[in-house]
Design an enzyme around this catalytic site. Structure first.
Site, PDB file in Angstrom:
ATOM      1  N   GLU A  82     -11.248  -4.619   1.233  1.00 54.42           N
ATOM      2  CA  GLU A  82     -10.514  -5.543   0.369  1.00 54.42           C
ATOM      3  C   GLU A  82     -11.419  -6.682  -0.094  1.00 54.42           C
ATOM      4  OE1 GLU A  82      -9.453  -3.769   2.678  1.00 54.42           O
ATOM      5  OE2 GLU A  82      -7.284  -3.478   2.690  1.00 54.42           O
ATOM      6  N   HIS A  94      -5.484  -8.996   3.457  1.00 52.69           N
ATOM      7  CA  HIS A  94      -4.436  -9.116   4.484  1.00 52.69           C
ATOM      8  C   HIS A  94      -5.006  -9.313   5.883  1.00 52.69           C
ATOM      9  CE1 HIS A  94      -4.696  -4.501   5.161  1.00 52.69           C
ATOM     10  NE2 HIS A  94      -5.690  -4.867   4.395  1.00 52.69           N
ATOM     11  N   ARG A  95      -6.105  -8.602   6.192  1.00 57.71           N
ATOM     12  CA  ARG A  95      -6.647  -8.712   7.564  1.00 57.71           C
ATOM     13  C   ARG A  95      -7.342 -10.052   7.791  1.00 57.71           C
ATOM     14  NH1 ARG A  95      -4.840  -4.390   9.372  1.00 57.71           N
ATOM     15  NH2 ARG A  95      -4.941  -2.472   8.171  1.00 57.71           N
ATOM     16  N   ASP A 119       0.815  -1.225   0.000  1.00 55.28           N
ATOM     17  CA  ASP A 119       0.000   0.000   0.000  1.00 55.28           C
ATOM     18  C   ASP A 119       0.845   1.270   0.000  1.00 55.28           C
ATOM     19  OD1 ASP A 119      -2.303  -1.493   0.024  1.00 55.28           O
ATOM     20  OD2 ASP A 119      -3.168  -0.543   1.795  1.00 55.28           O
ATOM     21  N   ASP A 153     -11.334  -1.674  11.083  1.00 55.46           N
ATOM     22  CA  ASP A 153     -10.269  -2.579  10.622  1.00 55.46           C
ATOM     23  C   ASP A 153      -9.953  -3.662  11.659  1.00 55.46           C
ATOM     24  OD1 ASP A 153     -10.095  -1.174   8.286  1.00 55.46           O
ATOM     25  OD2 ASP A 153      -8.098  -0.356   8.623  1.00 55.46           O
ATOM     26  N   ASN A 182      -4.574  -2.462  -4.585  1.00 54.17           N
ATOM     27  CA  ASN A 182      -5.887  -2.424  -3.919  1.00 54.17           C
ATOM     28  C   ASN A 182      -5.811  -1.497  -2.710  1.00 54.17           C
ATOM     29  OD1 ASN A 182      -8.514  -2.883  -3.254  1.00 54.17           O
ATOM     30  ND2 ASN A 182      -8.220  -4.969  -2.508  1.00 54.17           N
ATOM     31  N   LYS A 234       0.122  -6.482   1.757  1.00 53.93           N
ATOM     32  CA  LYS A 234      -0.568  -5.198   1.540  1.00 53.93           C
ATOM     33  C   LYS A 234      -0.188  -4.176   2.609  1.00 53.93           C
ATOM     34  CE  LYS A 234      -5.127  -3.308   0.402  1.00 53.93           C
ATOM     35  NZ  LYS A 234      -5.365  -2.227   1.352  1.00 53.93           N
TER      36      LYS A 234
HETATM   37  O1  LIG Z   1      -7.911   6.946   6.149  1.00 51.29           O
HETATM   38  C1  LIG Z   1      -7.354   5.874   6.367  1.00 51.29           C
HETATM   39  O2  LIG Z   1      -6.113   5.784   6.484  1.00 51.29           O
HETATM   40  C2  LIG Z   1      -8.170   4.655   6.507  1.00 51.29           C
HETATM   41  C3  LIG Z   1      -9.526   4.746   6.709  1.00 51.29           C
HETATM   42  C4  LIG Z   1     -10.392   3.562   6.894  1.00 51.29           C
HETATM   43  O3  LIG Z   1     -11.168   3.401   5.727  1.00 51.29           O
HETATM   44  P1  LIG Z   1     -12.704   3.874   5.598  1.00 51.29           P
HETATM   45  O4  LIG Z   1     -12.761   5.323   5.875  1.00 51.29           O
HETATM   46  O5  LIG Z   1     -13.016   3.525   4.179  1.00 51.29           O
HETATM   47  O6  LIG Z   1     -13.481   3.077   6.600  1.00 51.29           O
HETATM   48  C5  LIG Z   1      -9.596   2.285   7.149  1.00 51.29           C
HETATM   49  O7  LIG Z   1     -10.416   1.163   6.967  1.00 51.29           O
HETATM   50  C6  LIG Z   1      -8.406   2.187   6.224  1.00 51.29           C
HETATM   51  O8  LIG Z   1      -7.660   1.018   6.469  1.00 51.29           O
HETATM   52  C7  LIG Z   1      -7.480   3.353   6.425  1.00 51.29           C
HETATM   53  C1  LIG Z   2      -9.427  -1.161   4.472  1.00 50.21           C
HETATM   54  C2  LIG Z   2      -8.112  -1.174   4.431  1.00 50.21           C
HETATM   55  O1  LIG Z   2      -7.349  -0.551   3.518  1.00 50.21           O
HETATM   56  P1  LIG Z   2      -7.639   0.478   2.342  1.00 50.21           P
HETATM   57  O2  LIG Z   2      -9.060   0.932   2.432  1.00 50.21           O
HETATM   58  O3  LIG Z   2      -6.663   1.592   2.552  1.00 50.21           O
HETATM   59  O4  LIG Z   2      -7.365  -0.280   1.086  1.00 50.21           O
HETATM   60  C3  LIG Z   2      -7.323  -1.913   5.456  1.00 50.21           C
HETATM   61  O5  LIG Z   2      -6.092  -1.732   5.501  1.00 50.21           O
HETATM   62  O6  LIG Z   2      -7.897  -2.690   6.225  1.00 50.21           O
END
Ligand SMILES: O=C(O)C1=C[C@@H](OP(=O)(O)O)[C@@H](O)[C@H](O)C1
Ligand SMILES: C=C(OP(=O)(O)O)C(=O)O
Length: 447
Positions: A350, A399-400, A55, A322, A101, A425
């Site tokens: 994901e 990944h989670r 990422d 998350d 992704n 990721k």
């Molecule tokens: O702004 C961020 O860094 C994130 C916001 C969250 O997403 P959502 O806002 O889509 O829930 C989270 O799930 C993602 O892993 C990281």
């Molecule tokens: C939702 C996640 O990531 P992103 O939305 O940044 O792909 C995550 O890291 O759990």
């Protein structure tokens, strides 16, 4: 790199209480915000404690395509960012940016590139082309001098940008699917020609991430005004990004797996570099563990979780979505059911992290009911645990899913996790780090 193709499985074996100390790698969310802010900082900025993963690699690669100079040292943990040669890309063919992704990368870069100006096309893996972004594009259109559109049905990437920058003015954005739209707009706003006022329409999910965005912007000297409700924001024209060094916290979502390992094995795990004051809302996962019966100690430098008899909880995880998969695994070993609410947005990540999570928990024998915005999990009975005959779990390129479900192996023998390399990721070294905490090898199998 696309981490989707592999034929390996991993099996973590039970071995009693998990005890030890660990420092997870840097926060994904902070690394990707800091990279973007550093790229437009007036002078070079060094990021320390950065995350090196898929990422962050796609964010970093995208910035490099624009001419941002990024020198990596200390195994990728230190990044010296110099954006002085960063230029909007204008050509007959748009600059193609691969964003795998990564939700943060596609939402943040879409907003930021449209404000910078130029011609771009952002594309990723097939699942990325099913993740929504249309409401962000609608919001940007209000201030854009140019055009922006999504190429996939339902307003999903690839995203095509043709821009001469942002004029500035009023933006309205919806926040019930992802907070990343709003975070992206906030980080792009200083590049506009006039003041930008942003109003959130309706509910806003994942609020701690928006607070994080505001805090990072302020660290970089941007005088953002935010209403306490997080529904209104103002970024004055001419705001400059300015910072020479930024320190990144360890990743709190990654830490949840190690705290959960202590919880389900009656062990004790100390995660260094995270405290209740962290910028990441996901440190709040330890509060849920405390409600379930764990002892949580925060000494100002680390948070230690000690497991004990666990009871199920009824919890709204909208702000810390998350960590839902981590909690689901803990719930399997608690007394009484656990109900998770407020996470309808988990269906757009994901993978569908409600339906697909329920499906894998059921393969373990758990009784799980799905609701529109969450799920209820009945713990495994003692008899189910004693007669457990093994299971092969899918990870959906998530990944989670891999990191959380692997923890079941700390309690039950024969849980095979498919495609474990999808942890790349956000946490390529996850299984190696878990192994060092367990102080014994887990089993790798090629099938
Ligand atoms: O702004 C961020 O860094 C994130 C916001 C969250 O997403 P959502 O806002 O889509 O829930 C989270 O799930 C993602 O892993 C990281
Ligand atoms: C939702 C996640 O990531 P992103 O939305 O940044 O792909 C995550 O890291 O759990």
């Amino acid at each position: 790199m696309n981490s989707q193709a592999t034929s390996t499985t991993v099996t973590v074996q039970p071995g009693g209480p998990v005890s030890g100390t660990i420092r997870p790698p840097g926060s994904k969310s902070l690394t990707n915000r800091a990279l973007l802010c550093a790229a437009v900082s007036e002078s070079p900025c060094t990021l320390r404690g950065a995350l090196r993963s898929e990422d962050t690699a796609v964010m970093l690669g995208g910035l490099q395509q624009l001419g941002v100079d990024i020198e990596s040292s200390d195994g990728g943990r230190t990044l010296a960012v110099d954006g002085s040669a960063c230029r909007p890309q204008h050509a007959d063919e748009p600059a193609e940016l691969y964003i795998a992704n990564s939700g943060t990368t596609v939402r943040f870069l879409t907003a930021w590139l449209s404000a910078l100006g130029g011609d771009y096309r952002l594309h990723g893996v097939p699942r990325m082309h099913e993740r929504p972004i249309g409401e962000l594009l609608d919001a940007i259109s209000a201030v854009l001098d140019g055009t922006i559109r999504a190429e996939s049905p339902g307003g999903c990437p690839p995203v095509r940008i043709h821009s001469r920058g942002w004029r500035g003015g009023e933006i309205t954005v919806r926040g019930n699917v992802s907070s990343q739209y709003l975070s992206g707009l906030l980080m792009a706003a200083p590049l506009a020609q006039t003041d930008v006022c942003i109003r959130v329409e309706g509910a806003l999910v994942s609020q701690p991430y928006v607070q994080m965005t505001c805090q990072v912007l302020r660290s970089f000297g941007v005088p953002i005004e935010a209403a306490q409700s997080l529904q209104q924001f103002r970024i004055p024209a001419g705001s400059q990004y300015r910072l020479s060094q930024y320190d990144i916290e360890p990743d709190a979502s990654a830490a949840s797996y190690f705290w959960a390992a202590a919880a389900i094995t009656a062990g004790r795990v100390r995660v260094e570099g995270l405290t209740a004051d962290a910028l990441q809302g996901d440190v709040g996962f330890v509060d849920v563990l405390a409600q379930m019966g764990c002892t949580v100690q925060d000494d100002g430098t680390a948070i230690e979780v000690t497991g004990g008899p666990l009871r199920g909880v009824d919890v709204d995880m909208n702000a810390i979505s998350d960590t839902v998969q981590t909690l689901a695994v803990v719930a399997l070993f608690a007394e009484g059911p656990t109900r998770v609410r407020g996470v309808a947005h988990n269906r757009f990540k994901e993978t569908d992290r409600i339906a697909d999570l329920a499906c894998e928990l059921r393969k373990l024998g758990a009784v799980v009911s799905e609701t529109e915005d969450g799920l209820q999990i009945e713990p495994l009975t003692a008899a189910q645990q004693q007669t457990f005959a093994g299971a092969r779990l899918d990870t959906y390129h998530d990944h989670r899913m891999a990191m959380s479900l692997s923890l079941v192996g700390l309690r039950l023998s024969g849980v095979q996790i498919q495609n474990p390399s999808c942890t790349a990721k956000t946490y390529p070294e996850y299984f190696a780090d878990l192994e060092s905490l367990l102080r014994r090898p887990h089993h790798w199998r090629t099938t």
